[in-house]
Each structure stands twice: as C-alpha cells, then as structure tokens.
Design a protein around this motif. Structure first.
Motif, PDB file in Angstrom:
ATOM      1  N   LYS A  91      40.583  41.426  39.414  1.00 38.60           N
ATOM      2  CA  LYS A  91      39.717  42.595  39.600  1.00 38.60           C
ATOM      3  C   LYS A  91      39.511  42.835  41.081  1.00 38.60           C
ATOM      4  N   VAL A  92      39.156  44.052  41.432  1.00 43.28           N
ATOM      5  CA  VAL A  92      38.927  44.421  42.832  1.00 43.28           C
ATOM      6  C   VAL A  92      37.793  43.591  43.429  1.00 43.28           C
ATOM      7  N   GLY A  93      36.725  43.388  42.690  1.00 37.64           N
ATOM      8  CA  GLY A  93      35.576  42.633  43.200  1.00 37.64           C
ATOM      9  C   GLY A  93      35.708  41.133  43.059  1.00 37.64           C
ATOM     10  N   GLY A  94      36.839  40.664  42.597  1.00 35.92           N
ATOM     11  CA  GLY A  94      37.045  39.231  42.380  1.00 35.92           C
ATOM     12  C   GLY A  94      37.007  38.880  40.904  1.00 35.92           C
ATOM     13  N   GLY A  95      37.602  37.797  40.548  1.00 29.75           N
ATOM     14  CA  GLY A  95      37.657  37.378  39.156  1.00 29.75           C
ATOM     15  C   GLY A  95      38.847  38.016  38.437  1.00 29.75           C
TER      16      GLY A  95
END
Length: 102
Positions: free
Chosen positions: A19-23
C-alpha cells in the motif's frame, strides 16, 4: 456416455501488494490455472462470478492440464463463464455468486 464436465482454465488468485502508506493489501488477479499452480498460489475463485472453485486435473500425468470447476451447482448455472449457463436456453441472466469469495 460420460457427463460433460465444466472446465475453466483461468481463475482469479489472491495476491497482495504494498500500500502507499505502508503495509499490504489483498487483491485478485486473473491467471491461467496451470501458471497459478506452478506459482504455488493457494486461494482461488471464479473470474466471472467470484464464487468458490475447486482445482482438478493436477495429477501431473502427461497430457493433463489443471482446470477449475464451480463448487456450487447454483454458481455454475448463473455464471457467464460456466458451461451450464452457456448451454441454457431459458433466457437466464448472469449474476455474481450468492456467496462470493472475498
């Protein structure tokens, strides 16, 4: 005379991406069943109705090609990719599975 079997050689497999925000986030990708088996994918669903499918023909014998069939007869009857739906002459409409794999 043997009954004709529904054979679909493509299905969706569950993958995950960053994902863009991490994870990670899950998503479904259309794949050839033989390729999915060689990639060791484990979660499958019908690419047309999103219903449960079972993998058959994976014995590895020469001349056999892995394929999927619907687990539910209802899904097979109303899936646009299913043999039963394509042979139906009653004017039925294609629809998503009543119990789609999420």
């Amino acid at each position: 005379m043997a009954a004709e079997r529904e054979k679909m050689y493509e299905c969706e497999v569950r993958r995950r991406r960053v994902k863009v925000g991490g994870g990670y986030e899950p998503f479904w990708k259309v794949k050839n069943v033989a390729v999915a088996m060689s990639d060791s994918d484990t979660e499958f669903r019908c690419k047309d109705c999103q219903g449960e499918v079972k993998i058959l023909g994976r014995t590895g014998k020469p001349g056999t090609v892995p394929y999927v069939e619907h687990k539910s007869a209802i899904d097979a009857e109303f899936c646009s990719g299913g043999m039963v739906f394509q042979k139906a002459t009653d004017g039925r409409e294609a629809r998503v599975s009543e119990r789609p794999v999420r």
